[in-house]
Design an enzyme around this catalytic site. Structure first.
Site, short mmCIF file in Angstrom:
data_model
loop_
_atom_site.label_atom_id
_atom_site.label_comp_id
_atom_site.label_asym_id
_atom_site.label_seq_id
_atom_site.Cartn_x
_atom_site.Cartn_y
_atom_site.Cartn_z
N GLU A 1 0.85 -1.09 -0.15
CA GLU A 1 0.19 -0.12 -0.02
C GLU A 1 0.92 1.26 -0.06
OE1 GLU A 1 -3.62 0.81 0.15
OE2 GLU A 1 -2.54 2.80 0.07
N ASP B 1 -6.85 2.41 -7.92
CA ASP B 1 -7.40 4.03 -8.28
C ASP B 1 -7.37 4.04 -9.84
OD1 ASP B 1 -7.51 5.04 -5.81
OD2 ASP B 1 -4.95 5.10 -5.77
N LYS C 1 -8.16 10.43 -16.06
CA LYS C 1 -7.71 11.41 -17.17
C LYS C 1 -6.59 10.73 -18.26
CE LYS C 1 -8.36 15.45 -14.49
NZ LYS C 1 -7.73 16.12 -13.23
N ASP D 1 -15.27 -0.86 -9.58
CA ASP D 1 -16.52 -0.13 -9.97
C ASP D 1 -16.42 0.69 -11.20
OD1 ASP D 1 -14.85 1.48 -8.15
OD2 ASP D 1 -16.09 3.00 -9.05
C1 LIG Z 1 -9.69 2.96 -4.05
S1 LIG Z 1 -8.57 2.42 -2.73
C2 LIG Z 1 -9.28 0.97 -2.40
C3 LIG Z 1 -8.67 0.40 -0.98
C4 LIG Z 1 -9.25 -0.84 -0.91
N1 LIG Z 1 -8.75 -1.94 -1.57
C5 LIG Z 1 -10.77 -1.16 -0.55
O1 LIG Z 1 -11.31 -1.86 -1.54
O2 LIG Z 1 -11.36 -0.48 0.30
C6 LIG Z 1 -7.04 2.21 -3.70
C7 LIG Z 1 -5.88 1.92 -2.71
O3 LIG Z 1 -4.75 1.50 -3.58
C8 LIG Z 1 -3.61 2.25 -3.05
N2 LIG Z 1 -2.57 2.16 -4.08
C9 LIG Z 1 -2.64 3.00 -5.23
N3 LIG Z 1 -1.59 2.73 -6.22
C10 LIG Z 1 -0.86 2.03 -5.65
C11 LIG Z 1 0.53 1.23 -5.80
N4 LIG Z 1 0.97 1.44 -7.06
N5 LIG Z 1 1.03 0.56 -4.91
C12 LIG Z 1 0.36 0.17 -3.69
N6 LIG Z 1 -0.95 0.63 -3.31
C13 LIG Z 1 -1.44 1.58 -4.18
C14 LIG Z 1 -3.94 3.62 -2.80
O4 LIG Z 1 -3.11 4.24 -1.71
C15 LIG Z 1 -5.41 3.35 -1.90
O5 LIG Z 1 -5.35 2.99 -0.69
#
Ligand SMILES: C[S@@+](CC[C@H](N)C(=O)[O-])C[C@H]1O[C@@H](n2cnc3c(N)ncnc32)[C@H](O)[C@@H]1O
Length: 314
Positions: free
Chosen positions: A52, A102, A106, A138
């Site tokens: 994370e 994420d 864009k 989603d």
């Molecule tokens: C939209 S949240 C979803 C969190 C969780 N999986 C949930 O379903 O509740 C996306 C998470 O991925 C993490 N994240 C994004 N890019 C990442 C990367 N390259 N390596 C590790 N974590 C990442 C973000 O910090 C964030 O906590």
């Protein structure tokens, strides 16, 4: 439970991180850690690894997992690509979960999306035979993008199914369901391996670099951010402070190289009539080309402030 970058070798045998041999399951972007907790408690026979990039999420998830008393979970604060490419050995992963990544909608941020062709190709070399990646999202455009990327590699058999109940319990799953958004799920089954083995590219040094200078440390009435680029990365000196006893200087630096990001403290402090420049061991930093460049650049900067370099170990 929390893995430190400085403890890795490239690659690192997973049994070294868990103290036992067991199928290795990775969750990328575990957020509040709820899904990891569920996975690790339902599967005590697995070694469960979470990666994370948000420090706040890692802190909260760690507290939660510790309270649950689980011993089969390890967390790493950093980039997923770094962990998969540099740390995990070939064919070491049993399965990977990505829940609500994420979406980076864009066009100009497309390169930041995790599940792109290059990542699927890399993953094919780190998954064991028949290993899987399970994606829940989603975001319809991201889902289509990931399916197409995996398809393009020709290395995965893709199965689109209903999301399993456990992936509908994550923080984001609950949020999107409350808004009646549809949720998509796919299982990417490894069918072949990329010809490129994607060998680790980060070199680890056994010792930390340092330098010895003569002269008077600058007064530091003001400090402006310093940026030093080197091949494959850069160092940003973000802030400078005077040490509590007033005799030395501390510099907070962010070092980025090959998906590895390290925030380190460098010190320039009096030692036996001269000034020693070094990276402090705080946070167990990894000695790499980036930390070497940081020591070198700081020494050069101090020379520009009137000091003289006597010994350089970089
Ligand atoms: C939209 S949240 C979803 C969190 C969780 N999986 C949930 O379903 O509740 C996306 C998470 O991925 C993490 N994240 C994004 N890019 C990442 C990367 N390259 N390596 C590790 N974590 C990442 C973000 O910090 C964030 O906590």
């Amino acid at each position: 439970m929390l893995l430190r970058t400085g403890q890795f070798t490239f690659p690192t045998p997973p049994e070294q991180l868990f103290g036992r041999q067991a199928p290795l399951v990775l969750e990328i972007g575990f957020g509040d850690g709820g899904f990891l907790l569920d996975l690790a408690s339902r599967h005590p026979e697995w070694n469960v690894l979470g990666v994370e990039i948000s420090p706040g999420s890692v802190r909260r998830a760690r507290r939660r997992l510790r309270q649950a008393g689980l011993t089969n979970v390890r967390l790493y604060l950093g980039q997923a690509r770094f962990l998969v490419r540099q740390v995990l050995p070939p064919r070491s992963l049993h399965s990977v979960y990505v829940n609500f990544p994420d979406p980076w909608p864009k066009e100009r941020h497309r390169a930041r999306r995790l599940l792109q062709t290059s990542f699927f190709a890399l993953l094919s070399t780190r998954l064991e035979a028949q290993g899987t990646l399970r994606l829940t999202t989603d975001d319809a455009p991201y889902f289509a993008f990931a399916l197409e990327a995996a398809q393009q590699t020709g290395l995965f058999r893709i199965e689109v199914t209903e999301p399993p109940p456990e992936t509908l319990q994550t923080k984001y799953a609950r949020k999107w369901q409350a808004q009646q958004k549809p949720i998509y799920h796919a299982v990417f089954h490894k069918a072949a391996e990329a010809p490129d083995p994607f060998l680790p590219t980060i070199e680890r040094y056994d010792v930390m670099h340092h330098a010895v200078l003569e002269g008077v440390l600058p007064k530091l009435e003001h400090f402006e951010k310093l940026v030093h680029a080197f091949e494959g990365g850069h160092v940003i000196f973000l802030e400078a402070y005077r040490s509590l006893d007033g005799s030395g200087l501390l510099f907070l630096a962010r070092i980025e190289e090959e998906d590895l990001v390290q925030e380190v403290l460098l010190e320039a402090a009096p030692r036996e009539g001269r000034v020693l420049v070094r990276v402090l061991p705080f946070g167990l930093p990894l000695s790499t080309r980036g930390t070497r460049e940081a020591v070198r650049y700081l020494s050069t900067w101090l020379e520009a402030q009137g000091m003289r370099l006597c010994e350089a170990f970089f």
